[in-house]
Scaffold this motif. Structure first.
Motif, PDB file in Angstrom:
ATOM      1  N   ARG A   2      40.474  46.345  45.546  1.00 25.09           N
ATOM      2  CA  ARG A   2      40.513  45.365  44.464  1.00 25.09           C
ATOM      3  C   ARG A   2      39.965  45.978  43.182  1.00 25.09           C
ATOM      4  O   ARG A   2      39.162  46.899  43.194  1.00 25.09           O
ATOM      5  CB  ARG A   2      39.722  44.138  44.877  1.00 25.09           C
ATOM      6  CG  ARG A   2      40.404  43.441  46.039  1.00 25.09           C
ATOM      7  CD  ARG A   2      39.853  42.049  46.235  1.00 25.09           C
ATOM      8  NE  ARG A   2      40.719  41.315  47.138  1.00 25.09           N
ATOM      9  CZ  ARG A   2      40.406  41.030  48.393  1.00 25.09           C
ATOM     10  NH1 ARG A   2      39.256  41.400  48.890  1.00 25.09           N
ATOM     11  NH2 ARG A   2      41.244  40.366  49.147  1.00 25.09           N
ATOM     12  N   ARG A   3      40.400  45.396  42.066  1.00 28.68           N
ATOM     13  CA  ARG A   3      40.003  45.901  40.744  1.00 28.68           C
ATOM     14  C   ARG A   3      38.638  45.356  40.334  1.00 28.68           C
ATOM     15  O   ARG A   3      38.199  44.328  40.824  1.00 28.68           O
ATOM     16  CB  ARG A   3      41.043  45.494  39.714  1.00 28.68           C
ATOM     17  CG  ARG A   3      42.417  46.040  40.012  1.00 28.68           C
ATOM     18  CD  ARG A   3      43.452  45.710  38.959  1.00 28.68           C
ATOM     19  NE  ARG A   3      43.068  44.695  38.004  1.00 28.68           N
ATOM     20  CZ  ARG A   3      43.846  43.688  37.647  1.00 28.68           C
ATOM     21  NH1 ARG A   3      45.026  43.539  38.173  1.00 28.68           N
ATOM     22  NH2 ARG A   3      43.447  42.822  36.748  1.00 28.68           N
ATOM     23  N   GLN A  70      43.204  39.969  42.921  1.00 25.36           N
ATOM     24  CA  GLN A  70      42.643  41.253  43.352  1.00 25.36           C
ATOM     25  C   GLN A  70      41.175  41.352  42.944  1.00 25.36           C
ATOM     26  O   GLN A  70      40.732  42.313  42.305  1.00 25.36           O
ATOM     27  CB  GLN A  70      43.456  42.419  42.791  1.00 25.36           C
ATOM     28  CG  GLN A  70      44.813  42.580  43.447  1.00 25.36           C
ATOM     29  CD  GLN A  70      44.667  42.826  44.952  1.00 25.36           C
ATOM     30  OE1 GLN A  70      44.134  43.845  45.370  1.00 25.36           O
ATOM     31  NE2 GLN A  70      45.115  41.888  45.760  1.00 25.36           N
TER      32      GLN A  70
END
Length: 177
Positions: A2-3, A70
């Protein structure tokens, strides 16, 4: 993977989470999310939240939102790591209301003490920022620490003398005996 979450992604998360709220609910942000939204960090790896009262519709929305955005989301608050400080709700800082969801920064004093207890360099830098920005007053932090000392036995991972020393070091003073 994930960001990282910046302020815009965190606000999008809160707005999207609000769409799932069927009743009036409070969400408290803590840790990196507070640092990002207040402005001393650009991003955080996750959004640590506490939902009060617990709300099944919001919990059910979290997996979907984590995937869509995300974004790492954890159910965590300072009270998971140190005793709950008296008056924490009243000291929590209002962020914004989205529909039926009222969003707050979890009490800065609770955040500071939990970070001091953990003792990581980034946590101690966050405590310094909370103080520098006037969100935490050192003497009040000491008073609130003293208020939870009688409850520390309920947290066996905490060594009270070490915690006290870390508090004094974080406040730039030699530990008092």
């Amino acid at each position: 993977m994930r960001r990282l979450a910046d302020a815009a992604r965190l606000r999008t998360f809160l707005k999207d989470l609000a769409r799932a709220a069927e009743t009036d609910t409070d969400v408290y942000l803590t840790g990196g999310a507070t640092a990002v939204l207040v402005g001393w960090r650009d991003s955080t790896i996750d959004a640590d939240i506490l939902i009060v009262p617990e709300n099944d519709a919001l919990f059910r929305a979290l997996p979907r939102l984590k995937e869509e955005l995300q974004l790492n989301v954890e159910i965590a608050s300072p009270a998971h790591f140190i005793p709950e400080l008296p008056g924490w709700r009243e000291r929590s800082l209002f962020i914004e209301r989205f529909g039926r969801l009222s969003c707050y920064h979890y009490d800065p004093y609770s955040q500071a003490l939990a970070k001091i207890e953990r003792g990581h360099a980034k946590d101690l830098a966050d405590v310094a920022e909370l103080i520098a920005r006037g969100l935490v007053a050192p003497e009040r932090l000491r008073e609130l620490f003293e208020a939870i000392v009688p409850l520390l036995h309920r947290y066996p991972a905490i060594d009270p003398p070490s915690f006290r020393r870390r508090l004094e070091v974080a406040l730039g003073q030699k530990a008092r005996d």
